[in-house]
Motif scaffolding. Structure first.
Motif, PDB file in Angstrom:
ATOM      1  N   HIS A   1       0.568   2.059  18.026  1.00 61.94           N
ATOM      2  CA  HIS A   1      -0.486   1.215  18.471  1.00 61.94           C
ATOM      3  C   HIS A   1      -0.357  -0.169  17.950  1.00 61.94           C
ATOM      4  O   HIS A   1       0.582  -0.449  17.361  1.00 61.94           O
ATOM      5  CB  HIS A   1      -1.566   1.861  17.315  1.00 61.94           C
ATOM      6  CG  HIS A   1      -1.256   1.737  15.900  1.00 61.94           C
ATOM      7  ND1 HIS A   1      -0.577   2.398  15.199  1.00 61.94           N
ATOM      8  CD2 HIS A   1      -1.485   0.645  14.874  1.00 61.94           C
ATOM      9  CE1 HIS A   1      -0.268   2.221  13.924  1.00 61.94           C
ATOM     10  NE2 HIS A   1      -1.034   1.019  13.751  1.00 61.94           N
TER      11      HIS A   1
ATOM     12  N   PHE B   1       0.608  -1.281  -0.096  1.00 59.89           N
ATOM     13  CA  PHE B   1      -0.149  -0.012  -0.068  1.00 59.89           C
ATOM     14  C   PHE B   1       0.808   1.338   0.077  1.00 59.89           C
ATOM     15  O   PHE B   1       2.015   1.097   0.273  1.00 59.89           O
ATOM     16  CB  PHE B   1      -0.861  -0.139   1.081  1.00 59.89           C
ATOM     17  CG  PHE B   1      -0.312   0.051   2.548  1.00 59.89           C
ATOM     18  CD1 PHE B   1       0.179  -0.864   3.393  1.00 59.89           C
ATOM     19  CD2 PHE B   1      -0.463   1.375   3.071  1.00 59.89           C
ATOM     20  CE1 PHE B   1       0.931  -0.781   4.424  1.00 59.89           C
ATOM     21  CE2 PHE B   1       0.284   1.420   4.452  1.00 59.89           C
ATOM     22  CZ  PHE B   1       0.700   0.424   4.939  1.00 59.89           C
TER      23      PHE B   1
ATOM     24  N   ARG C   1       5.997   6.503  -1.158  1.00 58.28           N
ATOM     25  CA  ARG C   1       6.507   5.434  -0.260  1.00 58.28           C
ATOM     26  C   ARG C   1       5.496   4.221  -0.320  1.00 58.28           C
ATOM     27  O   ARG C   1       4.358   4.408  -0.207  1.00 58.28           O
ATOM     28  CB  ARG C   1       6.461   6.100   1.111  1.00 58.28           C
ATOM     29  CG  ARG C   1       6.665   4.942   2.297  1.00 58.28           C
ATOM     30  CD  ARG C   1       6.849   5.806   3.608  1.00 58.28           C
ATOM     31  NE  ARG C   1       7.183   5.069   4.825  1.00 58.28           N
ATOM     32  CZ  ARG C   1       6.248   4.340   5.549  1.00 58.28           C
ATOM     33  NH1 ARG C   1       4.946   4.483   5.405  1.00 58.28           N
ATOM     34  NH2 ARG C   1       6.708   3.608   6.649  1.00 58.28           N
TER      35      ARG C   1
ATOM     36  N   LEU D   1       4.772   0.279   0.900  1.00 55.40           N
ATOM     37  CA  LEU D   1       5.247  -0.634   1.986  1.00 55.40           C
ATOM     38  C   LEU D   1       4.234  -1.942   1.876  1.00 55.40           C
ATOM     39  O   LEU D   1       3.035  -1.804   1.313  1.00 55.40           O
ATOM     40  CB  LEU D   1       4.496   0.031   3.264  1.00 55.40           C
ATOM     41  CG  LEU D   1       4.970  -0.618   4.881  1.00 55.40           C
ATOM     42  CD1 LEU D   1       6.580  -0.284   4.808  1.00 55.40           C
ATOM     43  CD2 LEU D   1       4.401   0.284   6.134  1.00 55.40           C
TER      44      LEU D   1
ATOM     45  N   THR E   1       9.807   4.370  11.283  1.00 52.36           N
ATOM     46  CA  THR E   1       8.925   3.405  11.890  1.00 52.36           C
ATOM     47  C   THR E   1       9.152   3.303  13.374  1.00 52.36           C
ATOM     48  O   THR E   1      10.385   3.575  13.977  1.00 52.36           O
ATOM     49  CB  THR E   1       9.264   2.157  11.636  1.00 52.36           C
ATOM     50  OG1 THR E   1       8.728   1.992  10.386  1.00 52.36           O
ATOM     51  CG2 THR E   1       8.183   0.960  12.285  1.00 52.36           C
TER      52      THR E   1
ATOM     53  N   ASP F   1      -2.286  -3.463  15.817  1.00 54.60           N
ATOM     54  CA  ASP F   1      -3.387  -3.425  14.555  1.00 54.60           C
ATOM     55  C   ASP F   1      -4.433  -4.391  14.882  1.00 54.60           C
ATOM     56  O   ASP F   1      -4.019  -5.465  15.891  1.00 54.60           O
ATOM     57  CB  ASP F   1      -2.425  -4.065  13.378  1.00 54.60           C
ATOM     58  CG  ASP F   1      -2.017  -2.778  12.331  1.00 54.60           C
ATOM     59  OD1 ASP F   1      -1.859  -1.777  13.088  1.00 54.60           O
ATOM     60  OD2 ASP F   1      -2.005  -3.277  11.268  1.00 54.60           O
TER      61      ASP F   1
ATOM     62  N   ARG G   1       4.215   5.588  13.018  1.00 51.84           N
ATOM     63  CA  ARG G   1       5.312   6.072  12.235  1.00 51.84           C
ATOM     64  C   ARG G   1       5.340   7.612  12.021  1.00 51.84           C
ATOM     65  O   ARG G   1       4.187   8.096  12.258  1.00 51.84           O
ATOM     66  CB  ARG G   1       4.748   5.471  10.670  1.00 51.84           C
ATOM     67  CG  ARG G   1       3.735   6.131   9.954  1.00 51.84           C
ATOM     68  CD  ARG G   1       3.417   6.149   8.372  1.00 51.84           C
ATOM     69  NE  ARG G   1       2.028   6.776   8.260  1.00 51.84           N
ATOM     70  CZ  ARG G   1       1.115   6.252   7.497  1.00 51.84           C
ATOM     71  NH1 ARG G   1       1.431   5.114   6.911  1.00 51.84           N
ATOM     72  NH2 ARG G   1       0.414   7.067   7.422  1.00 51.84           N
TER      73      ARG G   1
ATOM     74  N   HIS H   1       3.637  -0.278  17.179  1.00 54.41           N
ATOM     75  CA  HIS H   1       4.498   0.451  16.106  1.00 54.41           C
ATOM     76  C   HIS H   1       3.542   1.580  15.579  1.00 54.41           C
ATOM     77  O   HIS H   1       2.425   2.047  16.025  1.00 54.41           O
ATOM     78  CB  HIS H   1       4.439  -0.611  14.788  1.00 54.41           C
ATOM     79  CG  HIS H   1       3.245  -0.811  14.223  1.00 54.41           C
ATOM     80  ND1 HIS H   1       2.330  -1.957  14.586  1.00 54.41           N
ATOM     81  CD2 HIS H   1       2.400  -0.216  13.081  1.00 54.41           C
ATOM     82  CE1 HIS H   1       1.307  -1.859  13.955  1.00 54.41           C
ATOM     83  NE2 HIS H   1       1.076  -1.039  12.840  1.00 54.41           N
TER      84      HIS H   1
ATOM     85  N   ALA I   1      -3.789   4.599   8.195  1.00 52.05           N
ATOM     86  CA  ALA I   1      -2.748   4.163   7.491  1.00 52.05           C
ATOM     87  C   ALA I   1      -2.369   4.456   6.011  1.00 52.05           C
ATOM     88  O   ALA I   1      -1.130   4.687   5.582  1.00 52.05           O
ATOM     89  CB  ALA I   1      -2.685   2.443   7.705  1.00 52.05           C
TER      90      ALA I   1
ATOM     91  N   GLN J   1       3.024  -8.874  12.558  1.00 54.03           N
ATOM     92  CA  GLN J   1       2.784  -7.783  11.520  1.00 54.03           C
ATOM     93  C   GLN J   1       4.116  -7.987  10.690  1.00 54.03           C
ATOM     94  O   GLN J   1       5.125  -7.848  11.696  1.00 54.03           O
ATOM     95  CB  GLN J   1       2.511  -6.789  12.061  1.00 54.03           C
ATOM     96  CG  GLN J   1       2.801  -5.537  11.421  1.00 54.03           C
ATOM     97  CD  GLN J   1       1.437  -4.798  10.770  1.00 54.03           C
ATOM     98  OE1 GLN J   1       0.905  -5.418   9.852  1.00 54.03           O
ATOM     99  NE2 GLN J   1       1.095  -3.650  11.406  1.00 54.03           N
TER     100      GLN J   1
ATOM    101  N   PHE K   1       6.415  -6.013   7.851  1.00 55.17           N
ATOM    102  CA  PHE K   1       6.583  -4.717   6.951  1.00 55.17           C
ATOM    103  C   PHE K   1       7.844  -4.867   6.116  1.00 55.17           C
ATOM    104  O   PHE K   1       8.875  -5.199   6.805  1.00 55.17           O
ATOM    105  CB  PHE K   1       6.553  -3.411   7.740  1.00 55.17           C
ATOM    106  CG  PHE K   1       5.264  -3.054   8.506  1.00 55.17           C
ATOM    107  CD1 PHE K   1       4.278  -2.955   7.766  1.00 55.17           C
ATOM    108  CD2 PHE K   1       5.448  -2.408   9.886  1.00 55.17           C
ATOM    109  CE1 PHE K   1       2.964  -2.419   8.315  1.00 55.17           C
ATOM    110  CE2 PHE K   1       4.058  -2.236  10.460  1.00 55.17           C
ATOM    111  CZ  PHE K   1       2.966  -2.098   9.650  1.00 55.17           C
TER     112      PHE K   1
ATOM    113  N   LEU L   1       1.339   8.462  12.467  1.00 57.65           N
ATOM    114  CA  LEU L   1       0.438   7.358  13.303  1.00 57.65           C
ATOM    115  C   LEU L   1       0.975   7.070  14.688  1.00 57.65           C
ATOM    116  O   LEU L   1       2.168   6.816  14.633  1.00 57.65           O
ATOM    117  CB  LEU L   1       0.566   6.106  12.459  1.00 57.65           C
ATOM    118  CG  LEU L   1      -0.563   6.106  11.307  1.00 57.65           C
ATOM    119  CD1 LEU L   1      -0.516   4.652  10.609  1.00 57.65           C
ATOM    120  CD2 LEU L   1      -1.913   6.037  11.416  1.00 57.65           C
TER     121      LEU L   1
HETATM  122  O1  LIG Z   1       3.027   3.106   7.215  1.00 60.56           O
HETATM  123  C1  LIG Z   1       3.668   2.718   8.211  1.00 60.56           C
HETATM  124  O2  LIG Z   1       4.716   2.819   8.431  1.00 60.56           O
HETATM  125  C2  LIG Z   1       2.859   1.721   9.187  1.00 60.56           C
HETATM  126  C3  LIG Z   1       1.376   2.011   8.853  1.00 60.56           C
HETATM  127  C4  LIG Z   1       0.517   0.997  10.188  1.00 60.56           C
HETATM  128  O3  LIG Z   1       0.524   1.348  10.938  1.00 60.56           O
HETATM  129  C5  LIG Z   1      -0.054  -0.004   9.573  1.00 60.56           C
HETATM  130  O4  LIG Z   1      -0.164  -0.199   8.231  1.00 60.56           O
HETATM  131  O5  LIG Z   1      -0.509  -0.906  10.227  1.00 60.56           O
END
Ligand SMILES: O=C(O)CCC(=O)C(=O)O
Ligand SMILES: C[N+](C)(C)CCCC[C@H](N)C(=O)O
Ligand SMILES: [Fe+2]
Length: 416
Positions: free
Chosen positions: A237, A218, A393, A395, A264, A239, A386, A384, A228, A250, A252, A234
């Motif tokens: 939190h 995304f 960007r 991810l 991050t 998820d 951000r 996590h 997100a 999770q 990434f 952010l």
């Molecule tokens: O964009 C990010 O680095 C993390 C975003 C996020 O918290 C997520 O996708 O769960």
């Protein structure tokens, strides 16, 4: 302390090998209710007492109490337990709840019980030690190192490397050991593609597909109804707090970032919870008892979802007070209507105390994810967040099923 116990004088009573019928055992108890019985010649490592409602066994410095029903229920004989499938075949409901053995005997390695119907149960003493409450209760379910930014950095947990990670179990074990200890672990030199990211995760576990897809990739395009999918910062939190069982892990992988910011943030939620427990146990108790609802409501033309999860912020094993899961997501927290006003007031105080620990700058670990560096985050433990960012960007990543990660760890000999 343990050694001193072994030397106590009643350890040398009854030197002959004897089997005492239940009726006599009972009269022995009334006469010598505090006396340990040995059924092997001295020096036997084991002694026992038949109490009214349990068998007390002393072995290797440990005093254990076994419920009679428990002893019958856990019988490992061929007719009670299928050792091929590791499943119980005995029908527990068919056992008399006030059952007691007719005969009890102990040798150097085993406990033998003869039940009223003549059935004989044999337990290895070591098995009993390993499986008793007294032998278990102090040990944590899983060893872990609580961290803040500097202790994590000092620990110098090495990243796994893609080539070795994909082919060598030792490298996978090192990675999982770090993951279990710290709740985060990295694999580096991974090709910057969704496919390679998927291969890396499949070394560890099965992927948990959700309404976001299996593997997701995304960018800040508002394609979904969630922050997100923007360039905004952010706050920390976990998820999917809005699932009945939040996703366990999770993953990434930042495939691309041409711009600034976007670091991050990682915070050890168990460390923060522990700080709350040390400073104000009553606030810890509130966070572990008050049920809180989280919700995900998405109403887009091609994505309609309504998810609800209810549970305390701190989920604690009742038998040892160990936190095993934290749900913390102020964005997705729903209306509080499950508790009365006085509880609400106390809950907000407790939430504030936890938030202060989570926001303590000493606890914040900041990393810039780069193409090639895949992070695995224990979503039941490590929060996590951000930093806001500019530019393009991208991810990618996925969620993993927790049971399968732990399963892989156990298959490599790790305690998980
Ligand atoms: O964009 C990010 O680095 C993390 C975003 C996020 O918290 C997520 O996708 O769960
Ligand atoms: C990771 N991925 C972009 C797919 C989903 C993000 C989910 C965001 C949601 N607010 C939550 O915290 O659960
Ligand atoms: Fe997130």
């Amino acid at each position: 302390m343990l050694l001193r116990r072994i030397r106590l004088p009643w350890f040398s009573v009854l030197k002959a090998q004897v089997t005492i019928p239940a009726r006599l055992q009972r009269s022995c108890e009334t006469l010598n209710s505090n006396r340990w019985l040995h059924t092997t010649p001295h020096p036997s490592p084991c002694a026992w007492k038949a109490r009214d409602d349990c068998l007390e066994l002393k072995h290797g410095g440990l005093v254990m109490q076994f419920d009679y029903m428990w002893l019958r229920d856990h019988c490992r004989s061929a007719s009670c337990y299928n050792s091929k499938t590791n499943q119980r075949s005995l029908d527990t409901a068919s056992i008399d709840l006030s059952i007691r053995p007719d005969q009890t005997r102990v040798d150097n390695e085993n406990l033998f019980l003869t039940w009223p119907d003549g059935h004989i149960t044999q337990y290895k003493l070591d098995w009993l030690v390993q499986n008793s409450y007294e032998g278990q209760k102090h040990s944590a379910m899983q060893p872990r190192n609580l961290w803040n930014a500097s202790s994590y950095t000092r620990a110098d947990a090495r990243s796994a490397r893609w080539e070795k990670f994909m082919s060598c179990d030792q490298e996978l074990k090192l990675f999982l050991n770090n993951f279990l200890l710290y709740g985060i672990a990295f694999v580096e030199d991974v090709p910057a593609t969704v496919e390679a990211t998927e291969l890396v995760t499949q070394r560890v576990s099965l992927i948990r597909e959700t309404m976001y897809g299996r593997m997701w990739s995304f960018t800040s395009d508002y394609s979904r109804g969630d922050t997100a999918y923007t360039k905004l910062a952010l706050d920390r939190h976990t998820d999917t707090a809005y699932f009945q069982e939040p996703c366990g892990i999770q993953v990434f992988h930042c495939l691309r970032h041409e711009g600034t910011g976007g670091r991050t943030l990682l915070v050890d939620g168990f460390h923060a919870a522990d700080q709350v427990l040390q400073k104000s146990p009553e606030l810890f108790a509130i966070l572990s008892q008050v049920p809180i609802k989280h919700e995900y409501i998405e109403n887009l033309s091609d994505h309609c979802n309504h998810m609800i999860g209810i549970g305390p912020v701190l989920n604690v094993y009742p038998w040892n007070n160990e936190v095993y899961m934290i749900r913390y997501n102020n964005y997705d927290r729903a209306v509080i209507n499950t508790v009365s006003q006085d509880v609400v007031q106390r809950w907000y105080r407790a939430h504030r105390a936890l938030t202060s620990e989570l926001r303590n700058p000493e606890n914040e670990l900041w990393v810039k994810l780069k193409p090639g560096k895949v992070i695995f985050i224990d979503n039941w433990r490590v929060l996590h967040g951000r930093e806001s960012f500019t530019g393009l960007r991208q991810l990618c990543g996925c969620y993993l099923t927790r049971d399968d990660v732990l399963n892989t760890a156990r298959s490599l000999g790790l305690k998980a």
